[in-house]
Design an enzyme around this catalytic site. Structure first.
Site, PDB file in Angstrom:
ATOM      1  CG  ASP A 158      -2.041   0.911   1.181  1.00  0.00           C
ATOM      2  OD1 ASP A 158      -2.459   1.482   0.043  1.00  0.00           O
ATOM      3  OD2 ASP A 158      -3.034   1.001   2.146  1.00  0.00           O
TER       4      ASP A 158
ATOM      5  CG  ASN B 288      -7.164  -2.895  -5.657  1.00  0.00           C
ATOM      6  OD1 ASN B 288      -6.094  -3.321  -5.272  1.00  0.00           O
ATOM      7  ND2 ASN B 288      -7.490  -1.805  -4.400  1.00  0.00           N
TER       8      ASN B 288
HETATM    9  C1  FPP Z   1      -1.995   0.272  -3.486  1.00  0.00           C
HETATM   10  O1  FPP Z   1      -1.545   1.386  -3.359  1.00  0.00           O
HETATM   11  C2  FPP Z   1      -1.357  -0.610  -4.380  1.00  0.00           C
HETATM   12  C3  FPP Z   1      -2.066  -1.083  -5.386  1.00  0.00           C
HETATM   13  C4  FPP Z   1      -3.651  -1.149  -5.435  1.00  0.00           C
HETATM   14  C5  FPP Z   1      -1.428  -2.000  -6.496  1.00  0.00           C
HETATM   15  C6  FPP Z   1      -0.562  -2.740  -6.129  1.00  0.00           C
HETATM   16  C7  FPP Z   1       0.238  -3.394  -7.385  1.00  0.00           C
HETATM   17  C8  FPP Z   1       1.700  -3.052  -7.864  1.00  0.00           C
HETATM   18  C9  FPP Z   1       2.478  -2.723  -6.839  1.00  0.00           C
HETATM   19  C10 FPP Z   1       2.082  -3.907  -9.017  1.00  0.00           C
HETATM   20  C11 FPP Z   1       1.260  -5.146  -9.313  1.00  0.00           C
HETATM   21  C12 FPP Z   1       2.019  -5.469 -10.653  1.00  0.00           C
HETATM   22  C13 FPP Z   1       2.613  -6.716 -10.812  1.00  0.00           C
HETATM   23  C14 FPP Z   1       3.441  -7.145 -11.923  1.00  0.00           C
HETATM   24  C15 FPP Z   1       2.296  -7.882 -10.075  1.00  0.00           C
HETATM   25  P1  FPP Z   1      -2.505   2.528  -3.407  1.00  0.00           P
HETATM   26  O2  FPP Z   1      -2.730   2.935  -4.854  1.00  0.00           O
HETATM   27  O3  FPP Z   1      -4.149   2.228  -2.654  1.00  0.00           O
HETATM   28  O4  FPP Z   1      -1.702   3.653  -2.819  1.00  0.00           O
HETATM   29  P2  FPP Z   1      -2.306   5.002  -2.089  1.00  0.00           P
HETATM   30  O5  FPP Z   1      -3.011   4.333  -0.699  1.00  0.00           O
HETATM   31  O6  FPP Z   1      -1.326   5.733  -1.675  1.00  0.00           O
HETATM   32  O7  FPP Z   1      -3.500   5.685  -2.914  1.00  0.00           O
END
Ligand code: FPP
Length: 246
Positions: free
Chosen positions: A19, A67
């Site tokens: 996250d 998501n």
């Molecule tokens: C949460 O951060 C993260 C995600 C929803 C996506 C995580 C995915 C990856 C790191 C890449 C996946 C790719 C592969 C190749 C497996 P957020 O967007 O909710 O962050 P925030 O809370 O700061 O908005």
């Protein structure tokens, strides 16, 4: 294994809720997908490090069922990262004797993405010493409901064939989950400051130790990972029992 001169017991199975990518990008005035790109680099580095430290099962929460309602732009960016990772990096994983498993429902994903994920799984080495799970369009409740529905179908088949319905044990029920054959998760790390499981490995986390940190995932480097291992190692896991003599 030794961390900063201290002998540590390494968890067999580590799960990570990655996250904070969006906030990491916002702080740099970059689009959210730049944060996810930085997150993928971090994820690759951590997987290599975890393997070196003796972790055998490494599970990342790449995309939750929740998501899937993010903007088309963000989802397209994530699908592109998945496409590129599974085209470029998967051979290197196999060379390191790592097997890939996908946890989640692939049906709603773009066809070519689902196909790449399926190929990565089926082409994995059979004699792997490291198991890398990607939770994609995954939700713990959906996983349990899917298992219950499968169990109901099996009970129906038994009834049609005149057999009494099976009584499930923890182990035989686990065989209906995406994590069939895998050990329960020992340590769940969540970056980005929130302190909740958000539907990650609900069944498998029954006795997991939880480690929360404010560090945003793209900044969660191998040193931060070692801090989590050290913290885990110092905890007293009793699985509901008491220590002898207490
Ligand atoms: C949460 O951060 C993260 C995600 C929803 C996506 C995580 C995915 C990856 C790191 C890449 C996946 C790719 C592969 C190749 C497996 P957020 O967007 O909710 O962050 P925030 O809370 O700061 O908005």
């Amino acid at each position: 294994m030794d961390i900063s001169g201290e002998q540590v017991k390494v968890p067999r199975h580590v799960g990570i809720i990655m996250d904070g990518n969006g906030r990491w990008a916002r702080k740099r005035l970059l689009p959210r997908n730049a944060g996810h790109r930085a997150g993928v680099q971090r994820m690759e580095e951590l997987a290599v490090h975890a393997q070196e430290m003796g972790v055998e099962y490494f599970t990342v929460y790449a995309l939750s069922t929740e998501n899937m309602s993010r903007s088309k732009e963000e989802l397209d960016g994530l699908y592109n990262l998945i496409r590129s990772y599974f085209s470029k990096s998967v051979d290197e994983l196999y060379r390191r004797h790592a097997a890939v498993r996908i946890l989640g429902d692939m049906a709603p994903l773009p066809g070519d993405v689902a196909e790449k994920l399926y190929e990565a799984e089926v082409n994995s080495p059979g004699d792997a010493t490291f198991h890398f799970q990607f939770a994609i369009n995954y939700g713990g409740r959906a996983e349990i409901l899917r298992a219950v529905n499968d169990a109901a179908l099996l009970a129906h088949r038994d009834a049609l064939e005149g057999r009494p319905p099976a009584r499930y044990t923890d182990e035989s029920f686990h065989d209906l989950l995406y994590t069939k054959g895998m050990p329960d998760v020992d340590l769940i790390i969540r970056t980005g400051g929130e302190e909740r499981l958000s539907n990650f490995l609900l069944y498998q986390a029954a006795y997991a130790e939880l480690y929360f940190t404010d560090v945003l995932f793209p900044d969660f480097d191998t040193g931060e990972f070692d801090k989590a291992l050290l913290d885990f190692s110092r905890r007293d896991r009793r699985y509901g029992k008491i220590r002898p003599g207490e």
